[in-house]
Design a protein around this motif. Structure first.
Motif, PDB file in Angstrom:
ATOM      1  N   TYR A  21     -19.905  -4.683  14.239  1.00  0.00           N
ATOM      2  CA  TYR A  21     -19.470  -3.594  15.127  1.00  0.00           C
ATOM      3  C   TYR A  21     -18.631  -2.559  14.382  1.00  0.00           C
ATOM      4  CZ  TYR A  21     -21.523  -5.028  19.511  1.00  0.00           C
ATOM      5  OH  TYR A  21     -22.422  -5.298  20.511  1.00  0.00           O
ATOM      6  N   ALA A  22     -17.968  -2.948  13.307  1.00  0.00           N
ATOM      7  CA  ALA A  22     -17.266  -1.958  12.491  1.00  0.00           C
ATOM      8  C   ALA A  22     -18.283  -1.012  11.848  1.00  0.00           C
ATOM      9  CB  ALA A  22     -16.415  -2.647  11.430  1.00  0.00           C
ATOM     10  N   VAL A  23     -19.387  -1.575  11.376  1.00  0.00           N
ATOM     11  CA  VAL A  23     -20.451  -0.757  10.790  1.00  0.00           C
ATOM     12  C   VAL A  23     -21.072   0.143  11.866  1.00  0.00           C
ATOM     13  CG1 VAL A  23     -22.744  -0.824   9.711  1.00  0.00           C
ATOM     14  CG2 VAL A  23     -20.945  -2.388   8.935  1.00  0.00           C
ATOM     15  N   ILE A  24     -21.367  -0.436  13.020  1.00  0.00           N
ATOM     16  CA  ILE A  24     -21.969   0.347  14.109  1.00  0.00           C
ATOM     17  C   ILE A  24     -21.044   1.488  14.518  1.00  0.00           C
ATOM     18  CG2 ILE A  24     -22.689   0.279  16.532  1.00  0.00           C
ATOM     19  CD1 ILE A  24     -23.571  -2.682  15.940  1.00  0.00           C
ATOM     20  N   GLY A  25     -19.769   1.182  14.691  1.00  0.00           N
ATOM     21  CA  GLY A  25     -18.810   2.212  15.088  1.00  0.00           C
ATOM     22  C   GLY A  25     -18.693   3.326  14.071  1.00  0.00           C
ATOM     23  N   ALA A  26     -18.789   2.978  12.796  1.00  0.00           N
ATOM     24  CA  ALA A  26     -18.685   3.984  11.739  1.00  0.00           C
ATOM     25  C   ALA A  26     -19.917   4.879  11.662  1.00  0.00           C
ATOM     26  CB  ALA A  26     -18.473   3.296  10.389  1.00  0.00           C
ATOM     27  N   ARG A  27     -21.021   4.431  12.231  1.00  0.00           N
ATOM     28  CA  ARG A  27     -22.273   5.161  12.107  1.00  0.00           C
ATOM     29  C   ARG A  27     -22.751   5.788  13.420  1.00  0.00           C
ATOM     30  NH1 ARG A  27     -25.574   4.000   7.643  1.00  0.00           N
ATOM     31  NH2 ARG A  27     -24.423   2.918   6.033  1.00  0.00           N
ATOM     32  N   LEU A  70     -26.408  -7.670   6.979  1.00  0.00           N
ATOM     33  CA  LEU A  70     -26.880  -7.296   8.305  1.00  0.00           C
ATOM     34  C   LEU A  70     -28.408  -7.261   8.326  1.00  0.00           C
ATOM     35  CD1 LEU A  70     -24.388  -4.373   9.039  1.00  0.00           C
ATOM     36  CD2 LEU A  70     -24.264  -6.735   9.857  1.00  0.00           C
ATOM     37  N   PRO A  71     -29.016  -7.592   9.465  1.00  0.00           N
ATOM     38  CA  PRO A  71     -30.475  -7.540   9.536  1.00  0.00           C
ATOM     39  C   PRO A  71     -31.012  -6.117   9.404  1.00  0.00           C
ATOM     40  CG  PRO A  71     -29.541  -8.087  11.685  1.00  0.00           C
ATOM     41  CD  PRO A  71     -28.410  -8.057  10.703  1.00  0.00           C
ATOM     42  N   LEU A  72     -30.168  -5.139   9.691  1.00  0.00           N
ATOM     43  CA  LEU A  72     -30.516  -3.733   9.481  1.00  0.00           C
ATOM     44  C   LEU A  72     -29.235  -2.926   9.410  1.00  0.00           C
ATOM     45  CD1 LEU A  72     -30.556  -1.696  12.363  1.00  0.00           C
ATOM     46  CD2 LEU A  72     -31.923  -3.666  12.975  1.00  0.00           C
ATOM     47  N   THR A  73     -29.295  -1.855   8.650  1.00  0.00           N
ATOM     48  CA  THR A  73     -28.164  -0.935   8.569  1.00  0.00           C
ATOM     49  C   THR A  73     -28.533   0.287   9.394  1.00  0.00           C
ATOM     50  OG1 THR A  73     -27.624  -1.725   6.362  1.00  0.00           O
ATOM     51  CG2 THR A  73     -26.660   0.374   7.023  1.00  0.00           C
ATOM     52  N   PRO A  74     -27.819   0.500  10.488  1.00  0.00           N
ATOM     53  CA  PRO A  74     -28.234   1.567  11.400  1.00  0.00           C
ATOM     54  C   PRO A  74     -28.008   2.960  10.830  1.00  0.00           C
ATOM     55  CG  PRO A  74     -26.170   0.606  12.133  1.00  0.00           C
ATOM     56  CD  PRO A  74     -26.637  -0.207  10.961  1.00  0.00           C
ATOM     57  N   SER A  75     -29.040   3.785  10.975  1.00  0.00           N
ATOM     58  CA  SER A  75     -28.897   5.200  10.610  1.00  0.00           C
ATOM     59  C   SER A  75     -29.229   6.087  11.803  1.00  0.00           C
ATOM     60  CB  SER A  75     -29.778   5.543   9.409  1.00  0.00           C
ATOM     61  OG  SER A  75     -31.127   5.255   9.683  1.00  0.00           O
ATOM     62  N   THR A  76     -29.646   5.457  12.913  1.00  0.00           N
ATOM     63  CA  THR A  76     -29.914   6.196  14.141  1.00  0.00           C
ATOM     64  C   THR A  76     -29.245   5.450  15.298  1.00  0.00           C
ATOM     65  OG1 THR A  76     -31.922   4.961  14.706  1.00  0.00           O
ATOM     66  CG2 THR A  76     -32.198   6.903  13.281  1.00  0.00           C
ATOM     67  N   ALA A  77     -29.122   6.138  16.404  1.00  0.00           N
ATOM     68  CA  ALA A  77     -28.546   5.497  17.591  1.00  0.00           C
ATOM     69  C   ALA A  77     -29.399   4.313  18.034  1.00  0.00           C
ATOM     70  CB  ALA A  77     -28.394   6.509  18.724  1.00  0.00           C
ATOM     71  N   ALA A  78     -30.713   4.445  17.981  1.00  0.00           N
ATOM     72  CA  ALA A  78     -31.609   3.354  18.380  1.00  0.00           C
ATOM     73  C   ALA A  78     -31.411   2.128  17.487  1.00  0.00           C
ATOM     74  CB  ALA A  78     -33.060   3.819  18.350  1.00  0.00           C
ATOM     75  N   GLN A  79     -31.234   2.349  16.203  1.00  0.00           N
ATOM     76  CA  GLN A  79     -30.991   1.234  15.293  1.00  0.00           C
ATOM     77  C   GLN A  79     -29.628   0.607  15.540  1.00  0.00           C
ATOM     78  OE1 GLN A  79     -31.598   3.170  11.523  1.00  0.00           O
ATOM     79  NE2 GLN A  79     -33.768   2.594  11.444  1.00  0.00           N
ATOM     80  N   ALA A  80     -28.652   1.414  15.885  1.00  0.00           N
ATOM     81  CA  ALA A  80     -27.319   0.882  16.198  1.00  0.00           C
ATOM     82  C   ALA A  80     -27.390  -0.014  17.431  1.00  0.00           C
ATOM     83  CB  ALA A  80     -26.334   2.024  16.415  1.00  0.00           C
ATOM     84  N   VAL A  81     -28.135   0.420  18.439  1.00  0.00           N
ATOM     85  CA  VAL A  81     -28.319  -0.398  19.640  1.00  0.00           C
ATOM     86  C   VAL A  81     -29.057  -1.682  19.280  1.00  0.00           C
ATOM     87  CG1 VAL A  81     -29.532  -0.519  21.861  1.00  0.00           C
ATOM     88  CG2 VAL A  81     -28.163   1.505  21.277  1.00  0.00           C
TER      89      VAL A  81
END
Length: 148
Positions: A21-27, A70-81
């Motif tokens: 969630y730290a990664v998600i929040g940062a992205r 992480l199973p994926l590093t989010p670069s879009t909102a959809a990936q973050a979700v």
């Protein structure tokens, strides 16, 4: 798995969730970042609760890893979700063993933690998957409507 092993597994899952969630929040930005921040804080609180419980039972809580794969590093909102939903499902699974504990306090804490995870996951992606081994819910059948 003993209750102490289950508590350690749940703690490990919470450590990983805090990291993710730290990664998600940062992205992310806006509402999604606010959702990620809320989840980050909730997982930190559960992590701290588990650490306290492990210590009270005479154990030594594991420290978090320096980094997590992480199973994926989010670069879009959809990936973050997508990552957030994966995190919530993983943490839910970690608490599942504890929900069968003979210790009522541990059982209650696990059930509440799973409920919180499922609620967060559903808030991100409103879909319910079938339990393993259970048939999927049938798709709704369209019904005829009377026209005037």
């Amino acid at each position: 798995m003993t209750a102490d092993q289950g508590l350690s597994a749940a703690l490990a899952a919470e450590h990983a969730a805090v990291y993710a969630y730290a990664v998600i929040g940062a992205r992310t930005t806006g509402d999604l970042r606010a959702t990620a921040t809320s989840a980050f804080n909730a997982h930190r609180a559960r992590r701290d609760q588990l650490r306290t419980l492990i210590i009270a039972r005479g154990g030594t809580p594991a420290e978090p890893d320096a980094t997590y794969r992480l199973p994926l590093t989010p670069s879009t909102a959809a990936q973050a979700v997508e990552l957030a939903v994966l995190v919530e499902r993983g943490v839910t699974a970690a608490y599942l063993e504890l929900a069968a504990s003979g210790d009522a306090t541990v059982r209650r804490m696990a059930a509440l933690a799973m409920q919180e995870c499922v609620t967060r996951s559903y808030g991100l992606r409103p879909a319910i998957e079938a339990f393993p081994g259970m048939p999927a819910r049938p798709a709704p059948t369209p019904t005829a409507t009377a026209s005037s």
